[in-house]
Design a protein around this motif. Structure first.
Motif, mmCIF file in Angstrom:
data_model
loop_
_atom_site.group_PDB
_atom_site.id
_atom_site.type_symbol
_atom_site.label_atom_id
_atom_site.label_comp_id
_atom_site.label_asym_id
_atom_site.label_seq_id
_atom_site.Cartn_x
_atom_site.Cartn_y
_atom_site.Cartn_z
ATOM 1 N N VAL A 231 -16.365 -1.722 2.091
ATOM 2 C CA VAL A 231 -15.020 -2.020 1.611
ATOM 3 C C VAL A 231 -14.412 -0.839 0.869
ATOM 4 N N ASP A 232 -15.224 -0.125 0.086
ATOM 5 C CA ASP A 232 -14.698 0.950 -0.765
ATOM 6 C C ASP A 232 -14.918 2.353 -0.197
ATOM 7 N N MET B 155 0.835 -1.186 0.000
ATOM 8 C CA MET B 155 0.000 0.000 0.000
ATOM 9 C C MET B 155 0.878 1.247 0.000
ATOM 10 N N THR C 48 -10.478 -0.991 2.152
ATOM 11 C CA THR C 48 -9.210 -0.693 1.481
ATOM 12 C C THR C 48 -8.571 0.559 2.090
ATOM 13 N N HIS C 49 -7.237 0.588 2.076
ATOM 14 C CA HIS C 49 -6.406 1.715 2.508
ATOM 15 C C HIS C 49 -6.266 1.859 4.026
ATOM 16 N N ASP D 6 -11.655 4.339 -0.216
ATOM 17 C CA ASP D 6 -11.182 4.444 -1.591
ATOM 18 C C ASP D 6 -11.913 5.573 -2.312
#
Length: 285
Positions: free
Chosen positions: A99-100, A1, A31-32, A103
């Motif tokens: 999840v996103d 990442m 994510t991230h 993002d």
């Protein structure tokens, strides 16, 4: 990442055992997310133990256990100091990301010059959206002028844009560059509970940055789980924080003869709210 998109998350808990597992599982799947610091404000339930168990399973999670309730703002600052990531997010223990989520927020932030603080649309478990996700600044003076009714307090969703400039967003989920958070000195820890998010939004704008809400990002917010344990204390802190906010941002331009009326009106409202809580509890017996 890439470090440029690493998000460190601070979650402040107090009697959050009912929601903390779901909150953290979703954050770990997002994510991230590079690191999560949970600051527990001396919960008497199993909140800290549940977080400790998750920290053994995933090294990204760390729990800090305070010996007393240091308040939301101070605990947020405490957690943020242990992150070391490019971005910092503050997420309530009763908020469930997808999840996103980050993002999408980071995509918006990188595309909008001057993005200082980003929030999301919020809805409860029944899908009802929270109008406080987009709002104007708190103003006791405006409440006085409008006789306690501010029909313009909540901003509607602008259907024409995915990223909407607003005066303030909800503290249920906030994302900002860590450097800006440090530059502003973090949250004002003079607030124990409530209004610290509105204060931060105002200072972000005063520093020349935009406060934004991503209209295309929605997060479930159960709302008020921690507050149920001490409703009278929470109500008191709401009003105490509103007065602190007034002293910081409105007092200087308020006519001297109006100031005591605002103080009396605020605390009268507090005691009415407490009376309603007491009546509701009696009726539920």
């Amino acid at each position: 990442m890439s470090k440029a998109v690493e998000v460190g998350v601070v979650v402040v808990t107090y009697h959050s055992a009912d929601t903390i597992n779901e909150c953290l599982e979703r954050l770990l799947a997002a994510t991230h997310v590079a690191r999560i610091v949970v600051v527990d404000n001396a919960s008497a339930d199993s909140t800290a133990e549940k977080v400790a168990w998750l920290s053994m399973r995933d090294g990204r999670v760390r729990v800090v256990r305070n010996t007393h309730n240091r308040g939301f703002a101070e605990a947020c600052n405490q957690g943020a100091s242990a992150l070391g990531t490019t971005w910092v997010a503050f997420v309530n223990p009763d908020a469930y990301v997808d999840v996103d989520t980050f993002d999408k927020l980071l995509t918006h932030a990188r595309a909008h010059a001057g993005a200082g603080l980003l929030g999301v649309d919020l809805h409860d478990e029944d899908g009802v959206f929270d109008p406080a996700a987009r709002r104007r600044d708190l103003s006791l003076l405006e409440l006085y002028r409008q006789r306690g009714q501010r029909d313009d307090l909540y901003l509607g969703r602008d259907p024409a844009v995915d990223l909407q400039v607003v005066e303030a967003i909800s503290g249920a989920l906030m994302l900002m560059p860590s450097g800006l958070f440090v530059q502003l000195g973090g949250f004002d820890d003079g607030y124990l509970l409530h209004v610290e998010d509105l204060d931060l939004c105002r200072r972000v704008r005063a520093a020349g940055y935009d406060v934004l809400i991503a209209n295309d990002v929605s997060v479930t917010h159960v709302r008020g789980v921690s507050s149920r344990a001490r409703p009278y204390w929470v109500e008191w802190q709401k009003h105490r924080s509103a007065w602190r906010y007034f002293l910081k941002f409105e007092d200087a331009q308020t006519p001297p003869n109006i100031r005591p009326l605002l103080w009396l009106g605020l605390w009268a409202h507090c005691f009415v709210a407490m009376a309603r809580i007491a009546i509701k509890r009696l009726l539920q017996r």
